[in-house]
Design an enzyme around this catalytic site. Sequence first.
Site, PDB file in Angstrom:
ATOM      1  N   ASP A   8       9.383   5.108  89.434  1.00  0.00           N
ATOM      2  CA  ASP A   8       9.565   6.108  88.237  1.00  0.00           C
ATOM      3  C   ASP A   8      10.781   6.151  87.692  1.00  0.00           C
ATOM      4  O   ASP A   8      11.888   5.248  88.081  1.00  0.00           O
ATOM      5  CB  ASP A   8       9.200   7.334  88.712  1.00  0.00           C
ATOM      6  CG  ASP A   8      10.043   7.960  89.716  1.00  0.00           C
ATOM      7  OD1 ASP A   8      10.834   7.743  89.953  1.00  0.00           O
ATOM      8  OD2 ASP A   8       9.621   9.417  90.210  1.00  0.00           O
ATOM      9  N   CYS A  65      10.759   6.073  94.095  1.00  0.00           N
ATOM     10  CA  CYS A  65      10.771   7.299  93.216  1.00  0.00           C
ATOM     11  C   CYS A  65      11.709   8.191  93.842  1.00  0.00           C
ATOM     12  O   CYS A  65      12.566   7.463  94.537  1.00  0.00           O
ATOM     13  CB  CYS A  65       9.291   8.075  93.223  1.00  0.00           C
ATOM     14  SG  CYS A  65       8.863   8.834  94.854  1.00  0.00           S
ATOM     15  N   THR A  67      11.875  10.730  95.994  1.00  0.00           N
ATOM     16  CA  THR A  67      11.808  11.057  97.339  1.00  0.00           C
ATOM     17  C   THR A  67      11.041   9.672  98.143  1.00  0.00           C
ATOM     18  O   THR A  67      11.358   9.757  99.407  1.00  0.00           O
ATOM     19  CB  THR A  67      11.326  12.204  97.716  1.00  0.00           C
ATOM     20  OG1 THR A  67       9.828  12.166  97.692  1.00  0.00           O
ATOM     21  CG2 THR A  67      11.999  13.343  97.197  1.00  0.00           C
ATOM     22  N   HIS A  98       4.114  -2.397 113.962  1.00  0.00           N
ATOM     23  CA  HIS A  98       3.020  -1.591 114.803  1.00  0.00           C
ATOM     24  C   HIS A  98       1.822  -1.098 113.650  1.00  0.00           C
ATOM     25  O   HIS A  98       0.748  -0.909 114.095  1.00  0.00           O
ATOM     26  CB  HIS A  98       3.642  -0.244 115.258  1.00  0.00           C
ATOM     27  CG  HIS A  98       4.402  -0.652 116.483  1.00  0.00           C
ATOM     28  ND1 HIS A  98       5.071   0.387 117.025  1.00  0.00           N
ATOM     29  CD2 HIS A  98       5.144  -1.660 116.992  1.00  0.00           C
ATOM     30  CE1 HIS A  98       5.842   0.007 118.259  1.00  0.00           C
ATOM     31  NE2 HIS A  98       5.719  -1.528 117.923  1.00  0.00           N
ATOM     32  N   HIS A 133      -1.880  -2.734 118.497  1.00  0.00           N
ATOM     33  CA  HIS A 133      -1.862  -2.213 117.472  1.00  0.00           C
ATOM     34  C   HIS A 133      -2.771  -2.493 116.412  1.00  0.00           C
ATOM     35  O   HIS A 133      -3.370  -1.810 115.601  1.00  0.00           O
ATOM     36  CB  HIS A 133      -0.239  -2.667 116.722  1.00  0.00           C
ATOM     37  CG  HIS A 133       0.561  -2.265 117.426  1.00  0.00           C
ATOM     38  ND1 HIS A 133       1.006  -1.009 117.914  1.00  0.00           N
ATOM     39  CD2 HIS A 133       1.548  -3.212 118.310  1.00  0.00           C
ATOM     40  CE1 HIS A 133       1.959  -1.326 118.678  1.00  0.00           C
ATOM     41  NE2 HIS A 133       2.467  -2.458 118.921  1.00  0.00           N
TER      42      HIS A 133
END
Length: 147
Positions: A8, A65, A67, A98, A133
């Site tokens: 963004d 972005c 965060t 994992h 996994h």
Amino acid sequence: MKIVIANDHAATDLKFEIKEYIESLGHEVINIGTDSHDSCNYPEYGAKAARMVAAGSSDLGVLICGTGVGISLAANKVKGIRCGVCSDTATARLIRAHNNANMIAFGARIVGSELAKDIVKSFLETEFEGGRHQVRIDMISAIENEE
């Protein structure tokens, strides 16, 4: 590998640095923007990149972005996407090893460019371990298919 990158407006400058860095590692980068600092909606970019990964037109995705959280939430709404937010290299390695993550997200307001490069490198260089996994990945897919 083909890597799609999306962002963004908060992450435009960092996106260009990361794009160049991924290319220096020998990967093809598909930039789906934004390339502007004008306000935009991160869900559009996160979903578009995720659809490319889910469809197989890109091997992996990198999302940025402010965060990393918002754009990753949008990406994770696309069936078949496993995107994690990472602010360190250990998490970047572990979500590939994992969780078989096929996308990574981080925040331009959270990590600097050098750490972001290390995070991306860790993510791209790590292989899924499979084994125990895979059972958990299958469980995640089953939940996704219930919806």
